[in-house]
Design a protein around this motif. Structure first.
Motif, PDB file in Angstrom:
ATOM      1  N   SER A  57      79.614 -56.314 -32.183  1.00 36.67           N
ATOM      2  CA  SER A  57      79.440 -55.561 -33.525  1.00 36.67           C
ATOM      3  C   SER A  57      77.982 -55.618 -33.935  1.00 36.67           C
ATOM      4  O   SER A  57      77.941 -54.679 -35.038  1.00 36.67           O
ATOM      5  CB  SER A  57      80.380 -56.306 -34.380  1.00 36.67           C
ATOM      6  N   SER A  58      77.402 -56.285 -33.373  1.00 37.72           N
ATOM      7  CA  SER A  58      75.842 -56.090 -33.727  1.00 37.72           C
ATOM      8  C   SER A  58      75.211 -54.958 -32.967  1.00 37.72           C
ATOM      9  O   SER A  58      74.742 -54.852 -32.147  1.00 37.72           O
ATOM     10  CB  SER A  58      74.977 -57.473 -33.207  1.00 37.72           C
ATOM     11  N   GLN A  77      84.241 -59.167 -29.874  1.00 35.65           N
ATOM     12  CA  GLN A  77      84.001 -58.180 -30.966  1.00 35.65           C
ATOM     13  C   GLN A  77      83.106 -58.596 -31.859  1.00 35.65           C
ATOM     14  O   GLN A  77      81.992 -57.618 -32.389  1.00 35.65           O
ATOM     15  CB  GLN A  77      85.529 -58.363 -31.815  1.00 35.65           C
ATOM     16  N   THR A  78      82.856 -59.832 -32.057  1.00 40.35           N
ATOM     17  CA  THR A  78      81.618 -60.454 -32.910  1.00 40.35           C
ATOM     18  C   THR A  78      80.256 -60.194 -32.379  1.00 40.35           C
ATOM     19  O   THR A  78      79.434 -59.723 -32.898  1.00 40.35           O
ATOM     20  CB  THR A  78      81.740 -61.875 -32.938  1.00 40.35           C
TER      21      THR A  78
END
Length: 223
Positions: free
Chosen positions: A38-39, A34-35
């Motif tokens: 998410s960019s 997710q991290t």
């Protein structure tokens, strides 16, 4: 917290403690995914890069380029998923050959200790934490992990309390730890407990995963 006892690890606990550690690390995989995903800037850049590579390799018309872009995003997403899974899996394997091979052996002597949080009614291990001696006055907080079903119930705080109590008694004046920005509940617990942010370091090649170091200073123990 009623019904939970924090004590030092025993030989009979090792197998279950290793499972709690491994499950805790592998549960980070979706958080890392997710991290990384998410960019938006990274997604666009690498998605288009994959698409452009495919387009040039196919040597076809511009009409095909939008299709290549869509395929590029899918390929990029799968690369991220595989990368995050491998990152967590390799970490588990590596540490099963290091301190987690036998934590009762590694975390003894000097001020090193390994604790487990145990359900007093079932005897099940709900969480783990360790303190690793790094010098006369310093130690590293490691192996903080709480089983998924017990998160948010204060188990981590109990483990942290036991660790800090021992650190003070032993005479450590600084305890430090490293974690990732994907683990916000853990970071929040440490900050509320008086730890301070020391440094941040980008870990992966697109800069989404960031390792942070935190520490806390203690007054010298009076004897």
């Amino acid at each position: 917290m009623a019904g939970v006892v924090v004590r030092e690890i025993e030989p009979a606990d090792v197998k279950e403690a290793k499972r709690v550690f491994a499950d805790g690390i592998m549960s980070l995989t979706p958080l890392f995914e997710q991290t990384c995903l998410s960019s938006l800037a990274s997604n666009l850049f690498y998605g288009i890069l994959v698409a452009l590579s495919a387009f040039l390799a196919m040597n076809t018309t511009l009409l095909v380029f939008p299709v290549c872009v869509g395929a590029g995003f899918l390929v990029y997403r799968q690369l991220v998923v595989r990368y995050c899974y491998k990152l967590c899996r390799d970490y588990v394997v590596e540490n099963f050959q290091a301190d987690m091979k036998d934590p009762t052996e590694h975390y003894r002597g000097n001020g090193s200790r390994f604790w487990v949080a145990v359900d007093s009614s079932t005897g099940a291990i709900l969480g783990t934490v360790a303190l690793d001696h790094r010098g006369e006055k310093e130690a590293e907080l490691r192996r903080m992990s709480v089983v998924a079903a017990s998160r948010g119930r204060g188990v981590g705080k109990l483990l942290l309390f036991a660790l800090e109590e021992h650190a003070r008694e032993y005479g450590y004046t600084r305890v430090f730890l490293s974690t990732t920005t994907a683990q916000q509940p853990a970071i929040s617990m440490y900050l509320k407990g008086g730890f301070k942010l020391v440094s941040e370091k980008k870990f992966d090649w697109w800069g989404a995963l960031v390792f942070v170091e935190l520490d806390k200073f203690y007054e010298p123990a009076t004897k």
